[in-house]
Design a protein around this motif. Structure first.
Motif, PDB file in Angstrom:
ATOM      1  N   GLY A  13       0.794  -1.223   0.000  1.00  0.00           N
ATOM      2  CA  GLY A  13       0.000   0.000   0.000  1.00  0.00           C
ATOM      3  C   GLY A  13       0.823   1.268   0.000  1.00  0.00           C
ATOM      4  N   LEU A  14       0.115   2.384  -0.228  1.00  0.00           N
ATOM      5  CA  LEU A  14       0.696   3.723  -0.177  1.00  0.00           C
ATOM      6  C   LEU A  14      -0.197   4.559   0.728  1.00  0.00           C
ATOM      7  CD1 LEU A  14       2.878   5.671  -1.266  1.00  0.00           C
ATOM      8  CD2 LEU A  14       1.240   6.312  -3.067  1.00  0.00           C
ATOM      9  N   PHE A  15       0.404   5.187   1.745  1.00  0.00           N
ATOM     10  CA  PHE A  15      -0.357   5.875   2.778  1.00  0.00           C
ATOM     11  C   PHE A  15       0.128   7.319   2.899  1.00  0.00           C
ATOM     12  CE2 PHE A  15       0.600   1.460   3.782  1.00  0.00           C
ATOM     13  CZ  PHE A  15      -0.667   0.904   3.815  1.00  0.00           C
ATOM     14  N   GLU A  16      -0.820   8.233   3.000  1.00  0.00           N
ATOM     15  CA  GLU A  16      -0.488   9.644   3.169  1.00  0.00           C
ATOM     16  C   GLU A  16      -0.878  10.098   4.565  1.00  0.00           C
ATOM     17  OE1 GLU A  16      -1.700  14.098   1.550  1.00  0.00           O
ATOM     18  OE2 GLU A  16      -2.172  12.344   0.307  1.00  0.00           O
ATOM     19  N   GLY A  17       0.114  10.509   5.336  1.00  0.00           N
ATOM     20  CA  GLY A  17      -0.147  11.017   6.675  1.00  0.00           C
ATOM     21  C   GLY A  17      -0.595  12.465   6.622  1.00  0.00           C
ATOM     22  N   GLN A  18      -1.691  12.762   7.301  1.00  0.00           N
ATOM     23  CA  GLN A  18      -2.231  14.122   7.287  1.00  0.00           C
ATOM     24  C   GLN A  18      -2.320  14.642   8.722  1.00  0.00           C
ATOM     25  OE1 GLN A  18      -5.884  14.095   5.002  1.00  0.00           O
ATOM     26  NE2 GLN A  18      -4.783  13.878   3.072  1.00  0.00           N
ATOM     27  N   GLU A  19      -1.149  14.972   9.261  1.00  0.00           N
ATOM     28  CA  GLU A  19      -1.037  15.555  10.593  1.00  0.00           C
ATOM     29  C   GLU A  19      -1.504  14.583  11.675  1.00  0.00           C
ATOM     30  OE1 GLU A  19      -1.613  19.901  12.686  1.00  0.00           O
ATOM     31  OE2 GLU A  19      -2.973  19.305  11.081  1.00  0.00           O
ATOM     32  N   GLY A  20      -0.564  13.990  12.369  1.00  0.00           N
ATOM     33  CA  GLY A  20      -0.892  13.060  13.431  1.00  0.00           C
ATOM     34  C   GLY A  20       0.168  11.990  13.571  1.00  0.00           C
ATOM     35  N   ARG A  21      -0.229  10.878  14.166  1.00  0.00           N
ATOM     36  CA  ARG A  21       0.690   9.759  14.410  1.00  0.00           C
ATOM     37  C   ARG A  21       0.045   8.467  13.923  1.00  0.00           C
ATOM     38  NH1 ARG A  21       2.925   9.304  20.335  1.00  0.00           N
ATOM     39  NH2 ARG A  21       4.169  11.050  19.501  1.00  0.00           N
ATOM     40  N   PHE A  22       0.823   7.669  13.209  1.00  0.00           N
ATOM     41  CA  PHE A  22       0.301   6.402  12.718  1.00  0.00           C
ATOM     42  C   PHE A  22       1.422   5.372  12.645  1.00  0.00           C
ATOM     43  CE2 PHE A  22       1.590   8.940   9.127  1.00  0.00           C
ATOM     44  CZ  PHE A  22       2.170   8.065   8.225  1.00  0.00           C
ATOM     45  N   ILE A  23       1.018   4.111  12.599  1.00  0.00           N
ATOM     46  CA  ILE A  23       1.948   2.981  12.621  1.00  0.00           C
ATOM     47  C   ILE A  23       1.704   2.134  11.388  1.00  0.00           C
ATOM     48  CG2 ILE A  23       2.652   0.909  13.896  1.00  0.00           C
ATOM     49  CD1 ILE A  23       1.117   2.650  16.295  1.00  0.00           C
ATOM     50  N   VAL A  24       2.773   1.776  10.702  1.00  0.00           N
ATOM     51  CA  VAL A  24       2.702   0.897   9.537  1.00  0.00           C
ATOM     52  C   VAL A  24       3.565  -0.316   9.823  1.00  0.00           C
ATOM     53  CG1 VAL A  24       3.086   0.672   7.061  1.00  0.00           C
ATOM     54  CG2 VAL A  24       2.376   2.877   8.013  1.00  0.00           C
ATOM     55  N   ARG A  25       2.951  -1.485   9.731  1.00  0.00           N
ATOM     56  CA  ARG A  25       3.645  -2.742  10.029  1.00  0.00           C
ATOM     57  C   ARG A  25       3.584  -3.660   8.809  1.00  0.00           C
ATOM     58  NH1 ARG A  25       2.907  -6.554  15.380  1.00  0.00           N
ATOM     59  NH2 ARG A  25       3.450  -8.564  14.479  1.00  0.00           N
ATOM     60  N   SER A  39      -3.081   6.533  15.427  1.00  0.00           N
ATOM     61  CA  SER A  39      -3.217   6.939  16.831  1.00  0.00           C
ATOM     62  C   SER A  39      -3.862   8.310  16.961  1.00  0.00           C
ATOM     63  CB  SER A  39      -1.838   6.947  17.503  1.00  0.00           C
ATOM     64  OG  SER A  39      -1.237   5.674  17.455  1.00  0.00           O
ATOM     65  N   SER A  40      -3.474   9.237  16.082  1.00  0.00           N
ATOM     66  CA  SER A  40      -4.058  10.575  16.103  1.00  0.00           C
ATOM     67  C   SER A  40      -4.025  11.152  14.693  1.00  0.00           C
ATOM     68  CB  SER A  40      -3.294  11.487  17.071  1.00  0.00           C
ATOM     69  OG  SER A  40      -1.950  11.647  16.646  1.00  0.00           O
ATOM     70  N   GLY A  41      -4.868  12.157  14.452  1.00  0.00           N
ATOM     71  CA  GLY A  41      -4.952  12.715  13.112  1.00  0.00           C
ATOM     72  C   GLY A  41      -5.655  11.764  12.163  1.00  0.00           C
ATOM     73  N   ARG A  42      -5.194  11.723  10.907  1.00  0.00           N
ATOM     74  CA  ARG A  42      -5.804  10.815   9.940  1.00  0.00           C
ATOM     75  C   ARG A  42      -4.791  10.455   8.858  1.00  0.00           C
ATOM     76  NH1 ARG A  42      -7.869  15.886   9.130  1.00  0.00           N
ATOM     77  NH2 ARG A  42      -7.602  16.813   7.058  1.00  0.00           N
ATOM     78  N   VAL A  43      -5.053   9.333   8.218  1.00  0.00           N
ATOM     79  CA  VAL A  43      -4.194   8.822   7.147  1.00  0.00           C
ATOM     80  C   VAL A  43      -5.095   8.442   5.979  1.00  0.00           C
ATOM     81  CG1 VAL A  43      -2.607   6.983   6.456  1.00  0.00           C
ATOM     82  CG2 VAL A  43      -2.426   8.001   8.735  1.00  0.00           C
ATOM     83  N   VAL A  44      -4.657   8.748   4.775  1.00  0.00           N
ATOM     84  CA  VAL A  44      -5.389   8.369   3.575  1.00  0.00           C
ATOM     85  C   VAL A  44      -4.654   7.221   2.893  1.00  0.00           C
ATOM     86  CG1 VAL A  44      -6.219   9.104   1.313  1.00  0.00           C
ATOM     87  CG2 VAL A  44      -6.343  10.673   3.270  1.00  0.00           C
ATOM     88  N   ILE A  45      -5.375   6.127   2.630  1.00  0.00           N
ATOM     89  CA  ILE A  45      -4.811   5.013   1.874  1.00  0.00           C
ATOM     90  C   ILE A  45      -4.947   5.359   0.397  1.00  0.00           C
ATOM     91  CG2 ILE A  45      -4.898   2.537   1.421  1.00  0.00           C
ATOM     92  CD1 ILE A  45      -6.215   2.161   4.134  1.00  0.00           C
ATOM     93  N   ARG A  46      -3.848   5.714  -0.237  1.00  0.00           N
ATOM     94  CA  ARG A  46      -3.869   6.194  -1.617  1.00  0.00           C
ATOM     95  C   ARG A  46      -3.900   5.065  -2.638  1.00  0.00           C
ATOM     96  NH1 ARG A  46      -5.830  11.124  -1.873  1.00  0.00           N
ATOM     97  NH2 ARG A  46      -4.740  12.633  -0.536  1.00  0.00           N
ATOM     98  N   ASP A 105     -17.099   4.014  -2.912  1.00  0.00           N
ATOM     99  CA  ASP A 105     -17.431   5.175  -3.742  1.00  0.00           C
ATOM    100  C   ASP A 105     -16.313   5.526  -4.719  1.00  0.00           C
ATOM    101  OD1 ASP A 105     -15.557   6.005  -1.941  1.00  0.00           O
ATOM    102  OD2 ASP A 105     -16.664   7.768  -1.231  1.00  0.00           O
ATOM    103  N   GLY A 106     -15.263   4.726  -4.746  1.00  0.00           N
ATOM    104  CA  GLY A 106     -14.162   4.973  -5.670  1.00  0.00           C
ATOM    105  C   GLY A 106     -13.142   5.978  -5.178  1.00  0.00           C
ATOM    106  N   ALA A 107     -13.345   6.527  -3.987  1.00  0.00           N
ATOM    107  CA  ALA A 107     -12.417   7.524  -3.443  1.00  0.00           C
ATOM    108  C   ALA A 107     -11.374   6.835  -2.568  1.00  0.00           C
ATOM    109  CB  ALA A 107     -13.183   8.559  -2.629  1.00  0.00           C
ATOM    110  N   PRO A 108     -10.201   7.464  -2.415  1.00  0.00           N
ATOM    111  CA  PRO A 108      -9.205   6.920  -1.480  1.00  0.00           C
ATOM    112  C   PRO A 108      -9.798   6.765  -0.090  1.00  0.00           C
ATOM    113  CG  PRO A 108      -8.239   8.639  -2.843  1.00  0.00           C
ATOM    114  CD  PRO A 108      -9.716   8.672  -3.111  1.00  0.00           C
ATOM    115  N   ILE A 109      -9.319   5.803   0.656  1.00  0.00           N
ATOM    116  CA  ILE A 109      -9.890   5.469   1.963  1.00  0.00           C
ATOM    117  C   ILE A 109      -9.256   6.336   3.042  1.00  0.00           C
ATOM    118  CG2 ILE A 109     -10.189   3.646   3.674  1.00  0.00           C
ATOM    119  CD1 ILE A 109     -10.012   1.641   1.330  1.00  0.00           C
ATOM    120  N   GLN A 110     -10.078   7.036   3.811  1.00  0.00           N
ATOM    121  CA  GLN A 110      -9.588   7.855   4.913  1.00  0.00           C
ATOM    122  C   GLN A 110      -9.714   7.077   6.213  1.00  0.00           C
ATOM    123  OE1 GLN A 110     -10.186  12.230   5.180  1.00  0.00           O
ATOM    124  NE2 GLN A 110     -11.319  11.776   7.057  1.00  0.00           N
ATOM    125  N   VAL A 111      -8.621   6.999   6.943  1.00  0.00           N
ATOM    126  CA  VAL A 111      -8.572   6.267   8.212  1.00  0.00           C
ATOM    127  C   VAL A 111      -8.374   7.281   9.328  1.00  0.00           C
ATOM    128  CG1 VAL A 111      -7.467   4.397   9.475  1.00  0.00           C
ATOM    129  CG2 VAL A 111      -7.516   4.346   6.972  1.00  0.00           C
TER     130      VAL A 111
END
Length: 329
Positions: free
Chosen positions: A185-197, A208-215, A221-227
């Motif tokens: 995958g390809l993930f875009e961090g949008q201000e916050g903290r996240f873990i990729v394993r 953990s905080s903020g949000r990440v978009v799975i690009r 709906d065909g849009a990138p997934i926001q987590v």
């Protein structure tokens, strides 16, 4: 930096020295690459230890090459080896050039290059955890036996997870999005903290905080997934699905802890096994025993010694590296 028995600093770690050697070789073999030197400068600026290793490797390489060229006929051998090294891959080139231009410094560089992720910009050994402050203010934490590469340009900031697990703390920069790439995958961090394993067959994303978009994947709906914060996803090559509730704190390792919530014993031991060398398992008859608690990672033998008191099991050491958890005899 490494320290002597008195606690004094005596130079960069072996892992950082290997990374500096890798950068020297990459720049020698791809001198015309426009962004490679910039990436090297970013790596050097991340930590004073990186710059020290770079300067030492450069200095030692120049000194030994000059000394060898003073030997009659040596310049022909060096030119032949250098030309040959350019046709080899980086692992072969490291062995070739370090054997000639870096001869005599084996103790300083480390005795064993095999198995170490020397080609990665950032890496940890088994049981090691390290943190790095990147030039843009992003905080990068590497878990045990992990490796990541950095590729910063004027258009984007890209971290590629080669193996293991990372925690990223970042700010928002619309002009240069922060991207993390794994095998799935390809993930875009949008201000916050996240873990990729990076697991064997999928990538786990925990925010953990903020949000990440799975690009790399899209929703219904065909849009990138926001987590969003508190959510977890499992990402395969073709799908991205919400992960079931976790039985452990996804980011506790950054504080040197495993925090479990009704976790199966077998799964717990698999997790502990990531932080130690050798074979760690349990008898099938007790694999489904459950445990909850906070466990410290700095000494996994001491951690395992807690299990007999909490679960009524016994720890059997066949060797230091072969450990099984069993029912009491």
């Amino acid at each position: 930096m490494t320290t002597d028995p008195m606690g004094r600093r005596n130079g960069p770690s072996q892992q950082v020295v290997r990374q500096a050697i890798n950068w020297v070789l990459r720049l020698r073999n791809h001198a015309a690459h426009p962004s490679l030197r910039q990436q090297c400068e970013v790596w050097r600026a991340v930590h004073p230890e990186h710059e020290l290793a770079w300067q030492r490797v450069q200095s030692l390489h120049s000194e030994l090459t000059s000394n060898l060229r003073a030997v009659p006929g040596a310049h022909i051998a060096l030119e032949t080896l250098d030309n040959s090294a350019r046709r080899l891959d980086r692992r072969q080139a490291l062995k070739l050039l370090s054997g000639v231009a870096l001869v005599g410094c084996a103790a300083w560089l480390g005795k064993d290059l095999g198995g170490q992720p020397w080609t990665a910009d950032f890496a940890t050994a088994t049981g090691e955890r390290r943190g790095f402050q990147l030039p843009d203010g992003t905080r990068l934490e590497l878990n045990t036996h992990s490796a990541a590469d950095l590729d910063y340009t004027s258009q984007q900031r890209l971290i590629t997870l080669a193996r293991g697990e990372i925690m990223v703390t970042c700010g928002r920069d619309p002009a240069r999005p922060l991207l993390v790439r794994s095998r799935q995958g390809l993930f875009e961090g949008q201000e916050g903290r996240f873990i990729v394993r990076q697991d064997s067959d999928c990538t786990r994303l925990s925010v953990s905080s903020g949000r990440v978009v799975i690009r790399s994947h899209t929703g219904s709906d065909g849009a990138p997934i926001q987590v969003n914060a508190g959510q977890h996803y499992l990402v395969s090559a073709s799908t991205a699905t919400v992960a079931p509730p976790l039985d452990m704190d996804a980011g506790a390792w950054a504080d040197g802890l495993i925090v479990t919530r009704n976790m199966r014993l077998e799964d717990f031991l698999n997790e502990v096994g990531r932080y130690r060398r050798g074979y760690l398992t349990c008898a099938a008859s007790i694999a489904d025993l459950r445990l909850s608690g906070v466990f410290r990672l700095e000494d996994t033998d001491r951690l395992l010694a807690v299990l007999p008191r909490t679960l009524g099991v016994q720890i059997r050491y066949r060797t230091r590296w072969w450990v099984t958890v069993e029912r009491p005899a």
